[in-house]
Design a protein around this motif. Structure first.
Motif, PDB file in Angstrom:
ATOM      1  N   THR A   1      -2.222  -1.277   7.870  1.00  0.00           N
ATOM      2  CA  THR A   1      -3.490  -2.037   7.236  1.00  0.00           C
ATOM      3  C   THR A   1      -3.884  -2.769   8.456  1.00  0.00           C
ATOM      4  O   THR A   1      -3.292  -3.067   9.576  1.00  0.00           O
ATOM      5  CB  THR A   1      -3.011  -3.098   6.224  1.00  0.00           C
TER       6      THR A   1
ATOM      7  N   ASN B   1      -6.426   1.247   3.872  1.00  0.00           N
ATOM      8  CA  ASN B   1      -8.006   1.047   3.154  1.00  0.00           C
ATOM      9  C   ASN B   1      -8.863   1.845   3.915  1.00  0.00           C
ATOM     10  O   ASN B   1      -8.653   2.466   5.127  1.00  0.00           O
ATOM     11  CB  ASN B   1      -8.153  -0.469   3.255  1.00  0.00           C
TER      12      ASN B   1
ATOM     13  N   ASP C   1      -7.202  -1.711  -2.813  1.00  0.00           N
ATOM     14  CA  ASP C   1      -6.073  -2.368  -2.401  1.00  0.00           C
ATOM     15  C   ASP C   1      -5.668  -3.502  -2.928  1.00  0.00           C
ATOM     16  O   ASP C   1      -4.306  -3.768  -2.874  1.00  0.00           O
ATOM     17  CB  ASP C   1      -6.538  -2.470  -0.739  1.00  0.00           C
TER      18      ASP C   1
ATOM     19  N   GLN D   1       0.932  -1.089   0.030  1.00  0.00           N
ATOM     20  CA  GLN D   1       0.004   0.141   0.033  1.00  0.00           C
ATOM     21  C   GLN D   1       0.897   1.349   0.129  1.00  0.00           C
ATOM     22  O   GLN D   1       0.470   2.357  -0.626  1.00  0.00           O
ATOM     23  CB  GLN D   1      -0.782  -0.166   1.187  1.00  0.00           C
TER      24      GLN D   1
END
Length: 546
Positions: free
Chosen positions: A393, A495, A520, A378
């Motif tokens: 995350t 996210n 994602d 990410q």
């Protein structure tokens, strides 16, 4: 002759003596009212199926059908129900088809009703209603011939904040074996903590036990003789799936609290949400759960009198194993159709890897190799699309391990199994002081059954310690090898569930300059396919206890 004459009195007495034995004999021939024999009722249940229709080591709809139908054949009075999360967070075979094959399969399997689960709300109430009603867009449904769910979702404790009314039914009534039985469903009151806020906008979730208790007079007034609670909330348990004593030592969590507060009028509690398999009794009443993904099928056997009073209650969790059960042909064909419709998307190659990664944290409040991999992906993706300093995350968003089989490429389906929610990555800005507060919130004490530890990108590291009888101390936090600066801003990528305050992370709701940068799953696919060294930096150690 006068009635009081001696001779008259003599014959009256003689007649009484003669008739009395006859009357006594006749009285002895009168049969007492027959007592109705006890009623045996089997309630089969599953929970947290999450669209796992495909065969797997334990479960798969074609094997679940076999086990269920074999047991049904032995039970004259039986019913099949669910305790929520039957769809949502599903593998690609079901998710790519919007879980329509799963709803069809469970309907064909004779599911009578299910409690609503939080994951059924992942895409909002309207999408759930569309699917349950079998409504299709102009191009048609993704699952050919889809007619919707033939069973209701029950959510007695979910209300529309504007109208104050329930959005879904609270219960269904069924007549079985001469009894009127109410199946009453509730979803976890913690739904706002585990679902993206926009998906549940305008909804209110009340306490489960309070809601169920308030319904008892209404249900009895409607003639219900037996009340069954379907609760998408449960307990944590380290014991065996079947406890012959039903004592279940060590059982703990919100489900236990709900059970202790629940009105005795409820004969049994069928629970879910915690993905545990147990058969327990709390204050003498059964509380059961069937693990997850269809790997178990619970049978709760109630012995009832003619008025619905529970005389005895027993339960068994049956494993759904492929090695000892033949697949049901009709459901095997359903799975084959779903596989064919999704084959191209699922088979897209991603990368050839030498090793896999595990989502299990190395130590309590620590990091995992797979969590590290996802956070790294990410951050790398965000740097390509506007920039970021740190990747975060949530552990709960990682739903499967990354398993590497020698000679086989990792496919899009493998990656989707890891992150099946279709979440969007959000970049936002917070201060160093806010980041420190966020990290502190990851450490003890955390409420029982609360969120698991946030996973962090390779450039964020922290150490903490706790001496016996003292509080937690954050010993060090570094970003890119430098001590965290409480007075500067840091750009975070996470996210949308995490960025919007899911898992009780309200600090991230304060983030500024928000920007959506992409799915994602795209980040993880790119990271694995474009970066051969991705797997070399994921070993745990980013979060350390000194």
């Amino acid at each position: 002759m006068p009635s009081n004459h001696p001779i008259t009195r003599f014959w009256r007495a003689a007649l009484h003596v003669a008739v009395l034995p006859v009357m006594l004999a006749l009285a002895g021939c009168v049969t007492a009212p027959a007592v109705a024999p006890p009623i045996e009722l089997s309630i089969f249940s599953i929970n947290d199926f999450h669209g796992h229709i495909q065969p797997q080591p334990a479960g798969g709809i074609e094997y679940l059908a076999t086990v269920l139908n074999q047991l049904r054949d032995k039970r004259p009075h039986q019913v099949f129900v669910g305790a929520g999360d039957l769809i949502g967070a599903s593998p690609q075979m079901s998710a790519l088809l919007k879980d329509e094959p799963t709803l069809s399969a469970l309907g064909e399997l004779g599911l009578v009703a299910t409690a609503l689960g939080n994951h059924e709300l992942d895409h909002g109430v309207q999408e759930l209603l569309r699917k349950t009603h079998g409504e299709c867009p102009s191009k048609g449904c993704d699952w050919p011939g889809f007619k919707g769910a033939t069973f209701p979702y029950l959510a007695a404790n979910m209300f529309d904040t504007a109208t104050g009314k329930r959005v879904l039914p609270s219960h269904v009534m069924k007549h079985m074996a001469g009894l009127k039985i109410a199946f009453v469903g509730v979803v976890t009151r913690d739904t706002p903590k585990v679902v993206v806020p926009r998906s549940i906008a305008g909804l209110r979730f009340a306490d489960e036990a309070d809601t169920l208790n308030a319904l008892v007079p209404e249900l009895h007034a409607a003639g219900a003789q037996v009340l069954v609670a379907l609760i998408h909330e449960g307990a944590m348990y380290d014991g065996a799936a079947n406890d012959p004593s039903y004592a279940c030592p060590g059982l703990k969590g919100r489900g236990v609290d709900i059970a202790k507060r629940l009105d005795p009028a409820y004969a049994i509690i069928i629970s879910g949400h915690t993905h545990q398999a147990y058969t327990c009794k709390i204050n003498g009443r059964l509380m059961v759960q069937a693990g997850s993904y269809g790997g178990w099928l619970t049978e709760s056997r109630l012995t009832l009198d003619a008025n619905g009073k529970v005389l005895d209650a027993q339960a068994t969790n049956y494993p759904v194993l492929q090695g000892v059960n033949a697949p049901n042909p009709a459901f095997a064909a359903l799975v084959q159709r779903a596989a064919a419709l999704t084959l191209v998307a699922r088979s897209q190659p991603v990368a050839t890897l030498k090793r896999g990664a595990n989502r299990q944290v190395a130590a309590p409040y620590g990091d995992s190799s797979l969590g590290n991999l996802v956070a790294d992906s990410q951050l790398a993706y965000a740097k390509k699309h506007g920039g970021a300093d740190i990747g975060l995350t949530n552990s709960g968003g990682i739903r499967a391990d990354l398993v590497v089989v020698p000679g086989r490429m990792i496919t899009h389906s493998d990656v989707f199994a890891i992150q099946p929610f279709g979440n969007e990555l959000i970049a936002l800005t917070i201060s160093g002081a806010q980041l420190k507060a966020l990290i502190r919130r990851q450490l003890p004490p955390r409420r029982e059954g609360g969120p698991t530890t946030l996973q962090v990108s390779n450039n964020l590291r922290y150490q903490w310690s706790q001496a016996p009888g003292t509080g937690v101390v954050l010993d060090a936090i570094t970003v890119d090898g430098k001590p965290l600066d409480l007075y500067r801003d840091y750009r975070i990528v996470a996210n949308n569930f995490t960025a919007e305050g899911g898992d009780e992370l309200s600090i991230l709701r304060q983030g500024r300059d928000r920007a959506a940068i992409g799915p994602d799953i795209d980040a993880l696919v790119e990271w694995l396919s474009d970066n051969p060294a991705a797997m070399d930096q994921i070993d745990s150690g980013r979060i350390q206890r000194n």
